[in-house]
Design a protein around this motif. Sequence first.
Motif, PDB file in Angstrom:
ATOM      1  N   LEU A 137       0.805  -1.217   0.000  1.00 35.44           N
ATOM      2  CA  LEU A 137       0.000   0.000   0.000  1.00 35.44           C
ATOM      3  C   LEU A 137       0.844   1.276   0.000  1.00 35.44           C
ATOM      4  N   GLN A 138       2.088   1.164  -0.470  1.00 32.06           N
ATOM      5  CA  GLN A 138       3.005   2.308  -0.470  1.00 32.06           C
ATOM      6  C   GLN A 138       3.114   2.925  -1.860  1.00 32.06           C
ATOM      7  N   TYR A 139       3.146   4.261  -1.911  1.00 28.00           N
ATOM      8  CA  TYR A 139       3.378   5.003  -3.147  1.00 28.00           C
ATOM      9  C   TYR A 139       4.859   5.310  -3.256  1.00 28.00           C
ATOM     10  N   GLY A 140       5.403   5.185  -4.460  1.00 23.05           N
ATOM     11  CA  GLY A 140       6.817   5.471  -4.627  1.00 23.05           C
ATOM     12  C   GLY A 140       7.193   5.799  -6.046  1.00 23.05           C
ATOM     13  N   HIS A 141       8.435   6.233  -6.203  1.00 21.37           N
ATOM     14  CA  HIS A 141       9.018   6.607  -7.486  1.00 21.37           C
ATOM     15  C   HIS A 141      10.245   5.730  -7.702  1.00 21.37           C
ATOM     16  N   LEU A 142      10.216   4.918  -8.763  1.00 20.92           N
ATOM     17  CA  LEU A 142      11.368   4.101  -9.137  1.00 20.92           C
ATOM     18  C   LEU A 142      11.910   4.619 -10.458  1.00 20.92           C
ATOM     19  N   ALA A 143      13.208   4.886 -10.498  1.00 15.89           N
ATOM     20  CA  ALA A 143      13.867   5.349 -11.717  1.00 15.89           C
ATOM     21  C   ALA A 143      15.075   4.462 -11.985  1.00 15.89           C
ATOM     22  N   VAL A 144      15.298   4.158 -13.256  1.00 14.87           N
ATOM     23  CA  VAL A 144      16.446   3.352 -13.657  1.00 14.87           C
ATOM     24  C   VAL A 144      17.119   4.010 -14.848  1.00 14.87           C
ATOM     25  N   ALA A 145      18.417   4.256 -14.709  1.00 14.32           N
ATOM     26  CA  ALA A 145      19.242   4.772 -15.802  1.00 14.32           C
ATOM     27  C   ALA A 145      20.069   3.616 -16.348  1.00 14.32           C
ATOM     28  N   PHE A 146      20.082   3.467 -17.676  1.00  9.32           N
ATOM     29  CA  PHE A 146      20.667   2.269 -18.283  1.00  9.32           C
ATOM     30  C   PHE A 146      21.417   2.630 -19.554  1.00  9.32           C
ATOM     31  N   ASP A 147      22.691   2.257 -19.593  1.00  7.87           N
ATOM     32  CA  ASP A 147      23.533   2.410 -20.779  1.00  7.87           C
ATOM     33  C   ASP A 147      24.322   1.118 -20.951  1.00  7.87           C
ATOM     34  N   PRO A 148      23.760   0.127 -21.655  1.00  2.00           N
ATOM     35  CA  PRO A 148      24.417  -1.183 -21.725  1.00  2.00           C
ATOM     36  C   PRO A 148      25.768  -1.147 -22.425  1.00  2.00           C
ATOM     37  N   LEU A 149      25.925  -0.258 -23.404  1.00  7.60           N
ATOM     38  CA  LEU A 149      27.194  -0.203 -24.118  1.00  7.60           C
ATOM     39  C   LEU A 149      28.328   0.257 -23.210  1.00  7.60           C
ATOM     40  N   GLN A 150      27.980   1.080 -22.208  1.00  7.84           N
ATOM     41  CA  GLN A 150      28.967   1.560 -21.241  1.00  7.84           C
ATOM     42  C   GLN A 150      28.935   0.744 -19.938  1.00  7.84           C
TER      43      GLN A 150
END
Length: 217
Positions: A137-150
Amino acid sequence: SFGKADLKYRWSFNGNLAEPYRGSNATFVGGAETYTGGSTRISLDGVSTYVDLGSGLISPWSNVTVQIFAARTSSSTSPSNLTLVEFGGRNPSGGAGYLWLSHKIGSSGAFAGAQAATNWPASTNFWAAHTSTLGTLQYGHLAVAFDPLQNYMRCWLTNTPVTPLSAGLSNGGWSLSALNDTNCFVGRKIFDHPLANVFSQIDVDEVRIWEGVLDDA
């Protein structure tokens, strides 16, 4: 470049499925389109409903940041490998490629974070996880930064950054163009898995996709 990004897509779910930046309007699948919070969040039942954002949403870019603002609405504490949003499909040589954001990741559901994998051009697995989960029952913000080549992946849960717990980096990285993102689903896993719940019971406030890697700011 690191710390700089260009917003490409934004779904705000304010009583509709419109996407104003590039016209990739979403589709509600599996039941009646339902909103909550004064029509500011789209509601998914964890049984059959999910949102299809479109196709080819991240593979054109060199690197991406994906953000999702959502609340777990299930009172259950047991499900693991739950899906917030996932991008992927079958690779040309067979097998699966995907970028998956989860509020309870792993067979024990001990973390929130992301996983990315491809078996083409080589099998490589990325993880970035937060030591907390998005609680019941929790509100949240999930962010993912992704650069597979690096060989770079980082995640934030409610704006707290963490470095990857583990990452398969032995193959030197791969381009996002190797990811066949024919499916881009919110609240549903693209591939059935014996250790995963296919659907997630969540209310989704917003999803954003950036070209580029956002920094902590």
